[in-house]
Design a protein around this motif. Sequence first.
Motif, PDB file in Angstrom:
ATOM      1  N   MET A 254      10.818   6.801   0.242  1.00 38.45           N
ATOM      2  CA  MET A 254      11.156   7.402  -0.953  1.00 38.45           C
ATOM      3  C   MET A 254      10.938   8.933  -0.936  1.00 38.45           C
ATOM      4  N   ASN A 255      12.264   9.567  -0.961  1.00 38.29           N
ATOM      5  CA  ASN A 255      12.508  10.886  -0.905  1.00 38.29           C
ATOM      6  C   ASN A 255      12.895  11.446  -2.330  1.00 38.29           C
ATOM      7  N   SER A 256      13.003  12.743  -2.428  1.00 32.38           N
ATOM      8  CA  SER A 256      13.595  13.409  -3.789  1.00 32.38           C
ATOM      9  C   SER A 256      13.242  12.435  -4.986  1.00 32.38           C
TER      10      SER A 256
ATOM     11  N   SER B 203       0.894  -1.210   0.035  1.00 31.85           N
ATOM     12  CA  SER B 203      -0.039  -0.319  -0.003  1.00 31.85           C
ATOM     13  C   SER B 203       0.917   1.170   0.017  1.00 31.85           C
ATOM     14  N   GLY B 204       0.255   2.294  -0.203  1.00 28.88           N
ATOM     15  CA  GLY B 204       1.051   3.663  -0.267  1.00 28.88           C
ATOM     16  C   GLY B 204       1.496   4.427  -1.440  1.00 28.88           C
ATOM     17  N   GLY B 205       1.185   3.668  -2.704  1.00 29.52           N
ATOM     18  CA  GLY B 205       1.605   4.253  -4.062  1.00 29.52           C
ATOM     19  C   GLY B 205       0.619   5.346  -4.178  1.00 29.52           C
ATOM     20  N   GLY B 206       0.945   6.046  -5.131  1.00 34.42           N
ATOM     21  CA  GLY B 206       0.062   7.191  -5.568  1.00 34.42           C
ATOM     22  C   GLY B 206       0.781   8.175  -6.500  1.00 34.42           C
ATOM     23  N   LEU B 207       0.373   9.409  -6.803  1.00 29.41           N
ATOM     24  CA  LEU B 207       0.744  10.305  -7.736  1.00 29.41           C
ATOM     25  C   LEU B 207       1.607  11.564  -6.912  1.00 29.41           C
TER      26      LEU B 207
ATOM     27  N   LYS C 247      20.149   5.296  -3.974  1.00 29.68           N
ATOM     28  CA  LYS C 247      20.989   5.535  -2.877  1.00 29.68           C
ATOM     29  C   LYS C 247      20.923   7.016  -2.563  1.00 29.68           C
ATOM     30  N   GLY C 248      20.731   6.858  -1.190  1.00 27.82           N
ATOM     31  CA  GLY C 248      20.851   8.394  -0.699  1.00 27.82           C
ATOM     32  C   GLY C 248      19.140   8.983  -0.575  1.00 27.82           C
ATOM     33  N   ARG C 249      18.387   8.406  -1.528  1.00 32.48           N
ATOM     34  CA  ARG C 249      16.996   9.006  -1.438  1.00 32.48           C
ATOM     35  C   ARG C 249      16.043   7.996  -1.023  1.00 32.48           C
ATOM     36  N   PHE C 250      16.159   6.752  -0.981  1.00 33.73           N
ATOM     37  CA  PHE C 250      15.288   5.653  -0.676  1.00 33.73           C
ATOM     38  C   PHE C 250      15.978   5.087   0.547  1.00 33.73           C
ATOM     39  N   THR C 251      14.838   4.704   1.677  1.00 30.75           N
ATOM     40  CA  THR C 251      15.390   3.932   2.819  1.00 30.75           C
ATOM     41  C   THR C 251      14.399   2.668   3.042  1.00 30.75           C
ATOM     42  N   ILE C 252      14.930   1.488   3.319  1.00 29.84           N
ATOM     43  CA  ILE C 252      14.128   0.329   3.319  1.00 29.84           C
ATOM     44  C   ILE C 252      14.138   0.201   5.087  1.00 29.84           C
TER      45      ILE C 252
ATOM     46  N   THR D 243       5.829   6.962   0.957  1.00 29.25           N
ATOM     47  CA  THR D 243       6.321   5.890   1.909  1.00 29.25           C
ATOM     48  C   THR D 243       5.173   4.590   1.618  1.00 29.25           C
ATOM     49  N   LEU D 244       5.972   3.674   0.957  1.00 26.76           N
ATOM     50  CA  LEU D 244       5.317   2.420   0.563  1.00 26.76           C
ATOM     51  C   LEU D 244       5.242   1.383   1.846  1.00 26.76           C
TER      52      LEU D 244
END
Length: 119
Positions: free
Chosen positions: A82-84, A7-11, A64-69, A19-20
């Motif tokens: 998921m940032n930037s 869940s959490g997808g979108g535009l 790298k540097g934008r996403f964090t799991i 955030t997924l």
Amino acid sequence: QVQLVESGGGLVQAGGSLTLSCGVSGSTLSINVMGWYYQVPGKEREMVAGINSAGSTKYADSVKGRFTISRDNDKNMVYLQMNSLKPEDTAVYYCNALYLSGGIWSESWGQGTQVTVSS
């Protein structure tokens, strides 16, 4: 067996964040690695990020540097912050679990969630 629900997808606009979430059920104690993959039409599914049972993480160079799991074992959840975000991040994102079943490595996939990043 392991079942996954994303869940959490979108535009979102470029530069924004999403955030997924991935809910995990079933034989959760048998899971070794959890991961997020993305797929665009006509291309192979590719790994975005992975996290093992010890908490070690791995990322595709493009994120790298934008996403964090991260994973919350108490809640049986896995997240992808998921940032930037960039337009090229647009894809269907899938949650994946690698686990042992009857002594054999198996994997499960969620149904996928669409992420669209507008420029």
